[in-house]
Design an enzyme around this catalytic site. Structure first.
Site, PDB file in Angstrom:
ATOM      1  N   SER A   1       0.857  -1.202   0.000  1.00 40.86           N
ATOM      2  CA  SER A   1       0.000   0.000   0.000  1.00 40.86           C
ATOM      3  C   SER A   1       0.879   1.233   0.000  1.00 40.86           C
ATOM      4  O   SER A   1       1.985   1.230   0.527  1.00 40.86           O
ATOM      5  CB  SER A   1      -0.930   0.017   1.219  1.00 40.86           C
ATOM      6  OG  SER A   1      -0.196   0.241   2.410  1.00 40.86           O
ATOM      7  N   CYS A   2       0.373   2.296  -0.628  1.00 39.79           N
ATOM      8  CA  CYS A   2       1.072   3.578  -0.662  1.00 39.79           C
ATOM      9  C   CYS A   2       0.042   4.676  -0.427  1.00 39.79           C
ATOM     10  O   CYS A   2      -1.170   4.425  -0.493  1.00 39.79           O
ATOM     11  CB  CYS A   2       1.797   3.775  -1.997  1.00 39.79           C
ATOM     12  SG  CYS A   2       0.710   3.963  -3.420  1.00 39.79           S
TER      13      CYS A   2
END
Length: 505
Positions: free
Chosen positions: A8-9
């Site tokens: 995830s970012c």
């Protein structure tokens, strides 16, 4: 071995999926089995519980708080940032394999994190962390709030900008009754008012969403109510974006402290649903209204006053700084700080601000500078293809679209392969772009969209000129630095061959 991973970012667009692909390719090359759950903007398909149960180790490649982390309790894991597998997936995989091997040794247990399957002893757990500490946790909590806020920024900002384009800048005086009591489908003013009012309604959620999801990242669901309440109070007292940040952390820690209180079993069931949200909300409201509201409002007014007073060389320097930050880590934390600063300016001045407000110039500088890195690299692969590998040339073709769409992450494959020569060129090109946008006075109300929102830009030809010049500077810098490196490598090889040659040859 069998591995599962979470990626995830902050934006949930590029890094999330690039990291997943890198891990899958590295596992395939090493003969391992890999299943990845991408917790990105498009949502995520949860990993099958049977796949998790069979996994030897877990890889968290995330810059945000991992959702439903309890599923992996008892598993050895590696905890790294989302860019780690993009830069070196094999090393991350090797660390996970080492964690799995160490977990087989009873002395490697990590007290407090092991699960108790079927009432048995805690499963052995090994933690290998490539980044850690309080600063990392704070950054993850903050980026979680920002990641949920960005869609509101983009949707609301573009709708407002479209409203001005359709109905003119006088549309900021439109009132809801104008379209509720009678909507004229043939009137440009009516459509402009609809777009403007809809975008303004979306924009009103920015600070509450930011605060709410910071609190959510800290305390999970019990933090949502006090977090949103704190953000709403921040807007009410005029503390704005800064108040939302403070309220999010305050609400999160209050909720977290309450959830950890030892309470009788009879009360435990209602704590997360009633008691924690109620008490944490009251505590957050009390602190924001009575204690923190006034100083935070004064600080926000001082910041807005400073931005509004910028002109000439000061504004140019700020544009250059924002440009440098947008390029230095290509969508990473520094990039997000610059982008959040620009979008916070939009939220602070409000939808009704004058079209020439400094905040709109800063937003234009941020977007142009974020487009420059992939566009410059795409141009470099076109004019000097022999300096790049076949894979990079293919990436260059995709970088045209990514850059045009304001997806700075399109530059990452080039920077990961040759950071010492690529990153300085990107920083130079984006710095020039940001400074030129400030010099030209181009403005932008839409916080995203790239080249596709050109009609919404003030002085679009000057904006495009700044973008073209920055793209050329980036391409020139990349080609020059790669050529120098190529010559140095050739000279070194020639020197080695001469020293190895027999005498008289």
């Amino acid at each position: 071995m069998r591995f599962v991973a979470i990626t995830s970012c902050p934006t949930g667009i590029a890094h999330t999926y690039m990291a997943a692909e890198a891990l899958e390719q590295a596992a395939r090359a090493a003969g391992h089995e890999m299943h990845v759950e991408t917790q990105g903007a498009a949502g995520s398909a949860p990993l099958d519980p049977e796949v998790i149960a069979a996994a030897d180790a877990v890889i968290y490649a995330a810059d945000l708080e991992v959702r439903d982390r309890d599923r992996f309790a008892g598993k050895p894991f590696v905890d790294v940032g989302v860019k780690a597998p993009i830069n070196d997936a094999a090393a991350v995989l090797a660390a996970a394999a080492e964690a799995a091997e160490n977990a087989a040794v009873p002395s490697a247990t990590d007290a407090g994190t092991g699960a108790v399957p079927d009432g048995g002893a805690p499963a052995p757990v090994t933690k290998v962390t490539a980044h850690g500490g309080a600063a990392t946790r704070v950054r993850q909590w903050l980026m979680t709030g920002v990641s949920y806020m960005i869609p509101f920024v983009a949707a609301g900002g573009i709708l407002i900008a479209l409203g001005f384009m359709v109905g003119g800048y006088q549309i900021n005086t439109a009132q809801p009754d104008e379209i509720v009591n009678g909507f004229d489908v043939t009137s440009a003013h009516a459509w402009g008012a609809l777009l403007y009012l809809t975008g303004s309604a979306v924009f009103a959620f920015l600070v509450p969403v930011l605060a709410g999801f910071i609190a959510f990242a800290i305390a999970d669901r019990p933090g949502l109510v006090p977090g949103f309440l704190g953000g709403a109070v921040s807007v009410t007292v005029g503390a704005g974006f800064l108040g939302g940040l403070v309220a999010g952390f305050l609400a999160g820690f209050l909720a977290l402290g309450l959830t950890r209180l030892p309470v009788p079993a009879a009360v435990r069931g209602v704590m997360p649903v009633v008691v924690t949200p109620l008490v944490a909300s009251f505590g957050t409201g009390l602190a924001m209204f009575v204690v923190l509201g006034r100083p935070l409002r004064a600080l926000m007014e001082a910041l807005n006053g400073w931005l509004g007073s910028l002109s000439g060389s000061s504004l140019v320097l700020l544009g250059a700084l924002v440009g440098l930050m947008m390029a230095v880590d290509m969508g990473g934390p520094v990039n997000k700080v610059a982008y959040t600063f620009a979008t916070a300016g939009l939220a602070a001045v409000g939808a009704s601000a004058d079209s020439g407000a400094v905040e709109f110039t800063i937003m234009a500088a941020a977007m142009a500078a974020g487009m420059t890195p992939p566009l410059g690299l795409a141009l470099a692969t076109l004019v000097r293809p022999r300096l790049f590998t076949p894979g990079e040339i293919q990436n260059g073709k995709a970088a045209w679209l990514l850059g045009a769409s304001f997806i700075t992450e399109g530059a990452i494959p080039f920077a990961a392969a040759d950071p010492l020569r690529v990153i300085p060129a990107l920083v130079a090109g984006s710095g020039v772009t940001g400074a030129l946008v400030a010099v030209f006075g181009a403005t932008l109300r839409a916080p995203h969209g790239g080249i596709w929102v050109t009609p919404l830009i003030g002085d679009p030809l000057l904006f495009l000129l700044a973008l073209l010049i920055g793209t050329a500077v980036t391409a020139l810098g990349v080609c020059l630095l790669k050529s120098l490196g190529r010559r140095a490598a050739t000279a070194s090889a020639d020197a080695r061959s001469e020293s190895a040659a027999p005498a008289g040859v």
